[in-house]
Scaffold this motif. Structure first.
Motif, PDB file in Angstrom:
ATOM      1  N   VAL A 170       1.649  -6.770  -7.295  1.00  0.00           N
ATOM      2  CA  VAL A 170       0.670  -7.791  -6.927  1.00  0.00           C
ATOM      3  C   VAL A 170      -0.716  -7.250  -7.238  1.00  0.00           C
ATOM      4  O   VAL A 170      -1.086  -6.165  -6.777  1.00  0.00           O
ATOM      5  CB  VAL A 170       0.748  -8.173  -5.432  1.00  0.00           C
ATOM      6  N   ILE A 171      -1.467  -8.017  -8.008  1.00  0.00           N
ATOM      7  CA  ILE A 171      -2.868  -7.682  -8.307  1.00  0.00           C
ATOM      8  C   ILE A 171      -3.724  -8.836  -7.804  1.00  0.00           C
ATOM      9  O   ILE A 171      -3.522  -9.990  -8.202  1.00  0.00           O
ATOM     10  CB  ILE A 171      -3.092  -7.476  -9.818  1.00  0.00           C
ATOM     11  N   GLY A 172      -4.667  -8.527  -6.940  1.00  0.00           N
ATOM     12  CA  GLY A 172      -5.599  -9.537  -6.439  1.00  0.00           C
ATOM     13  C   GLY A 172      -6.922  -9.439  -7.163  1.00  0.00           C
ATOM     14  O   GLY A 172      -7.368  -8.342  -7.498  1.00  0.00           O
ATOM     15  N   VAL A 173      -7.532 -10.597  -7.397  1.00  0.00           N
ATOM     16  CA  VAL A 173      -8.870 -10.638  -8.003  1.00  0.00           C
ATOM     17  C   VAL A 173      -9.698 -11.571  -7.128  1.00  0.00           C
ATOM     18  O   VAL A 173      -9.411 -12.769  -7.038  1.00  0.00           O
ATOM     19  CB  VAL A 173      -8.829 -11.151  -9.462  1.00  0.00           C
ATOM     20  N   ILE A 174     -10.702 -11.011  -6.472  1.00  0.00           N
ATOM     21  CA  ILE A 174     -11.448 -11.804  -5.498  1.00  0.00           C
ATOM     22  C   ILE A 174     -12.949 -11.575  -5.661  1.00  0.00           C
ATOM     23  O   ILE A 174     -13.398 -10.439  -5.839  1.00  0.00           O
ATOM     24  CB  ILE A 174     -10.977 -11.466  -4.060  1.00  0.00           C
ATOM     25  N   PRO A 175     -13.738 -12.650  -5.636  1.00  0.00           N
ATOM     26  CA  PRO A 175     -15.201 -12.489  -5.677  1.00  0.00           C
ATOM     27  C   PRO A 175     -15.704 -11.854  -4.379  1.00  0.00           C
ATOM     28  O   PRO A 175     -15.129 -12.078  -3.308  1.00  0.00           O
ATOM     29  CB  PRO A 175     -15.723 -13.925  -5.818  1.00  0.00           C
ATOM     30  N   SER A 176     -16.766 -11.083  -4.472  1.00  0.00           N
ATOM     31  CA  SER A 176     -17.298 -10.385  -3.306  1.00  0.00           C
ATOM     32  C   SER A 176     -17.658 -11.353  -2.183  1.00  0.00           C
ATOM     33  O   SER A 176     -17.528 -11.010  -1.008  1.00  0.00           O
ATOM     34  CB  SER A 176     -18.500  -9.521  -3.696  1.00  0.00           C
ATOM     35  N   LEU A 177     -18.071 -12.573  -2.498  1.00  0.00           N
ATOM     36  CA  LEU A 177     -18.391 -13.576  -1.483  1.00  0.00           C
ATOM     37  C   LEU A 177     -17.191 -13.816  -0.568  1.00  0.00           C
ATOM     38  O   LEU A 177     -17.321 -13.877   0.653  1.00  0.00           O
ATOM     39  CB  LEU A 177     -18.792 -14.899  -2.148  1.00  0.00           C
ATOM     40  N   LEU A 178     -15.999 -13.937  -1.144  1.00  0.00           N
ATOM     41  CA  LEU A 178     -14.803 -14.206  -0.345  1.00  0.00           C
ATOM     42  C   LEU A 178     -14.293 -12.948   0.352  1.00  0.00           C
ATOM     43  O   LEU A 178     -13.677 -13.030   1.413  1.00  0.00           O
ATOM     44  CB  LEU A 178     -13.708 -14.811  -1.221  1.00  0.00           C
ATOM     45  N   GLU A 179     -14.580 -11.799  -0.225  1.00  0.00           N
ATOM     46  CA  GLU A 179     -14.204 -10.539   0.428  1.00  0.00           C
ATOM     47  C   GLU A 179     -14.884 -10.466   1.794  1.00  0.00           C
ATOM     48  O   GLU A 179     -14.285 -10.075   2.790  1.00  0.00           O
ATOM     49  CB  GLU A 179     -14.631  -9.357  -0.448  1.00  0.00           C
ATOM     50  N   LYS A 180     -16.119 -10.888   1.853  1.00  0.00           N
ATOM     51  CA  LYS A 180     -16.895 -10.835   3.092  1.00  0.00           C
ATOM     52  C   LYS A 180     -16.462 -11.900   4.091  1.00  0.00           C
ATOM     53  O   LYS A 180     -16.756 -11.802   5.266  1.00  0.00           O
ATOM     54  CB  LYS A 180     -18.384 -10.960   2.774  1.00  0.00           C
ATOM     55  N   GLU A 181     -15.782 -12.930   3.625  1.00  0.00           N
ATOM     56  CA  GLU A 181     -15.312 -13.994   4.509  1.00  0.00           C
ATOM     57  C   GLU A 181     -14.015 -13.619   5.226  1.00  0.00           C
ATOM     58  O   GLU A 181     -13.385 -14.450   5.875  1.00  0.00           O
ATOM     59  CB  GLU A 181     -15.100 -15.288   3.701  1.00  0.00           C
ATOM     60  N   GLU A 182     -13.574 -12.399   5.071  1.00  0.00           N
ATOM     61  CA  GLU A 182     -12.390 -11.861   5.729  1.00  0.00           C
ATOM     62  C   GLU A 182     -11.099 -12.577   5.326  1.00  0.00           C
ATOM     63  O   GLU A 182     -10.206 -12.772   6.140  1.00  0.00           O
ATOM     64  CB  GLU A 182     -12.568 -11.879   7.256  1.00  0.00           C
ATOM     65  N   VAL A 183     -11.003 -12.966   4.073  1.00  0.00           N
ATOM     66  CA  VAL A 183      -9.753 -13.543   3.576  1.00  0.00           C
ATOM     67  C   VAL A 183      -9.009 -12.562   2.684  1.00  0.00           C
ATOM     68  O   VAL A 183      -7.873 -12.803   2.306  1.00  0.00           O
ATOM     69  CB  VAL A 183      -9.979 -14.877   2.823  1.00  0.00           C
ATOM     70  N   LEU A 184      -9.629 -11.444   2.348  1.00  0.00           N
ATOM     71  CA  LEU A 184      -9.021 -10.453   1.462  1.00  0.00           C
ATOM     72  C   LEU A 184      -7.712  -9.924   2.053  1.00  0.00           C
ATOM     73  O   LEU A 184      -7.638  -9.609   3.231  1.00  0.00           O
ATOM     74  CB  LEU A 184      -9.998  -9.294   1.250  1.00  0.00           C
ATOM     75  N   HIS A 185      -6.696  -9.840   1.219  1.00  0.00           N
ATOM     76  CA  HIS A 185      -5.373  -9.351   1.641  1.00  0.00           C
ATOM     77  C   HIS A 185      -5.387  -7.827   1.615  1.00  0.00           C
ATOM     78  O   HIS A 185      -5.357  -7.213   0.560  1.00  0.00           O
ATOM     79  CB  HIS A 185      -4.306  -9.896   0.703  1.00  0.00           C
ATOM     80  N   SER A 186      -5.411  -7.215   2.793  1.00  0.00           N
ATOM     81  CA  SER A 186      -5.512  -5.761   2.883  1.00  0.00           C
ATOM     82  C   SER A 186      -4.230  -5.047   2.452  1.00  0.00           C
ATOM     83  O   SER A 186      -4.250  -3.849   2.190  1.00  0.00           O
ATOM     84  CB  SER A 186      -5.874  -5.342   4.313  1.00  0.00           C
ATOM     85  N   GLY A 187      -3.115  -5.780   2.341  1.00  0.00           N
ATOM     86  CA  GLY A 187      -1.858  -5.169   1.919  1.00  0.00           C
ATOM     87  C   GLY A 187      -1.707  -5.026   0.417  1.00  0.00           C
ATOM     88  O   GLY A 187      -0.776  -4.376  -0.061  1.00  0.00           O
ATOM     89  N   VAL A 188      -2.617  -5.624  -0.340  1.00  0.00           N
ATOM     90  CA  VAL A 188      -2.561  -5.542  -1.805  1.00  0.00           C
ATOM     91  C   VAL A 188      -3.299  -4.287  -2.239  1.00  0.00           C
ATOM     92  O   VAL A 188      -4.504  -4.153  -2.025  1.00  0.00           O
ATOM     93  CB  VAL A 188      -3.186  -6.800  -2.459  1.00  0.00           C
ATOM     94  N   GLU A 189      -2.561  -3.358  -2.838  1.00  0.00           N
ATOM     95  CA  GLU A 189      -3.159  -2.078  -3.218  1.00  0.00           C
ATOM     96  C   GLU A 189      -4.104  -2.212  -4.406  1.00  0.00           C
ATOM     97  O   GLU A 189      -5.127  -1.533  -4.473  1.00  0.00           O
ATOM     98  CB  GLU A 189      -2.067  -1.063  -3.533  1.00  0.00           C
ATOM     99  N   GLU A 190      -3.748  -3.065  -5.368  1.00  0.00           N
ATOM    100  CA  GLU A 190      -4.607  -3.232  -6.542  1.00  0.00           C
ATOM    101  C   GLU A 190      -5.441  -4.496  -6.381  1.00  0.00           C
ATOM    102  O   GLU A 190      -5.003  -5.593  -6.705  1.00  0.00           O
ATOM    103  CB  GLU A 190      -3.779  -3.287  -7.826  1.00  0.00           C
ATOM    104  N   MET A 191      -6.638  -4.323  -5.833  1.00  0.00           N
ATOM    105  CA  MET A 191      -7.539  -5.441  -5.574  1.00  0.00           C
ATOM    106  C   MET A 191      -8.795  -5.240  -6.410  1.00  0.00           C
ATOM    107  O   MET A 191      -9.466  -4.211  -6.310  1.00  0.00           O
ATOM    108  CB  MET A 191      -7.894  -5.508  -4.092  1.00  0.00           C
ATOM    109  N   ILE A 192      -9.100  -6.218  -7.245  1.00  0.00           N
ATOM    110  CA  ILE A 192     -10.283  -6.159  -8.096  1.00  0.00           C
ATOM    111  C   ILE A 192     -11.344  -7.047  -7.457  1.00  0.00           C
ATOM    112  O   ILE A 192     -11.121  -8.250  -7.259  1.00  0.00           O
ATOM    113  CB  ILE A 192      -9.956  -6.637  -9.528  1.00  0.00           C
ATOM    114  N   ILE A 193     -12.478  -6.457  -7.131  1.00  0.00           N
ATOM    115  CA  ILE A 193     -13.593  -7.206  -6.549  1.00  0.00           C
ATOM    116  C   ILE A 193     -14.573  -7.514  -7.671  1.00  0.00           C
ATOM    117  O   ILE A 193     -15.023  -6.613  -8.387  1.00  0.00           O
ATOM    118  CB  ILE A 193     -14.320  -6.393  -5.450  1.00  0.00           C
ATOM    119  N   CYS A 194     -14.879  -8.792  -7.854  1.00  0.00           N
ATOM    120  CA  CYS A 194     -15.820  -9.185  -8.910  1.00  0.00           C
ATOM    121  C   CYS A 194     -17.019  -9.894  -8.283  1.00  0.00           C
ATOM    122  O   CYS A 194     -17.020 -10.198  -7.091  1.00  0.00           O
ATOM    123  CB  CYS A 194     -15.119 -10.067  -9.942  1.00  0.00           C
TER     124      CYS A 194
END
Length: 193
Positions: A60-84
């Motif tokens: 599983v690879i997650g790709v999430i904009p920093s705006l949504l990372e701060k909204e506490e929706v980021l999946h902490s169980g995904v090891e490969e998370m790309i923040i854009c």
């Protein structure tokens, strides 16, 4: 296909059939060793498909904009998370990582992602299969709208056929695996009156 982007909602919707479809797709990916690239969230349809694959040690690879990372929706169980930085960056990153696209039920963001890859296919920039899992007739009205666009001269039939539609995971994956991108043709659709 080694990796596929799945576009889907950050909500679960009201009918559990959609949640079941996300889990079924995740299980298919695990059985066939297909990696998931997705929006990086722990909630909604996104969370269901990610959790299903992670439970079986799938990729599983997650790709999430920093705006949504701060909204506490980021999946902490995904090891490969790309923040854009931006939503538009997310789509470019995803495209570079995958061999195809699948859309499940979702809202505006899901449709935005679907139509962007269809537009890239229409312009012959993108040549990967683009699948639509039409569970419970969720996308029936959308498909009727595409037919209306053809009838009114705004969309070529060939371009609608870029969208691979099926009502089951197995049927969709079979169609996607047999997909061949069309030869470059005319991008602009001219209507003669």
């Amino acid at each position: 296909m080694k990796r596929v982007v799945v576009f889907c909602g950050a909500s679960l919707g009201f009918n559990p059939i959609y949640k079941e479809a996300a889990a079924a797709l995740g299980n298919y990916f695990v059985r066939h060793q297909i990696g998931l690239v997705y929006g990086g969230a722990k909630i909604g349809m996104m969370g269901i498909i990610a959790d299903t694959i992670l439970a079986e040690q799938g990729e599983v690879i997650g790709v999430i904009p920093s705006l949504l990372e701060k909204e506490e929706v980021l999946h902490s169980g995904v090891e490969e998370m790309i923040i854009c930085k931006k939503m538009s960056d997310r789509k470019v990153i995803m495209s570079k990582l995958v061999d195809g696209y699948i859309t499940l039920p979702g809202g505006f963001g899901t449709l935005d992602e679907l139509f962007e890859v269809l537009t890239l296919g229409q312009l012959h920039i993108e040549k990967k299969p683009i699948g639509l899992l039409n569970i419970n007739g969720f996308f029936d009205a959308l498909l009727v709208q595409l037919d209306k666009m053809i009838a009114e001269g705004y969309l070529k039939k060939d371009n609608k056929e870029l969208l691979i539609v099926a009502t089951s995971v197995e049927q969709l994956m079979k169609k996607m695996n047999n997909y061949s991108a069309p030869e470059n043709g005319n991008v602009i659709h001219k209507v003669v009156s």
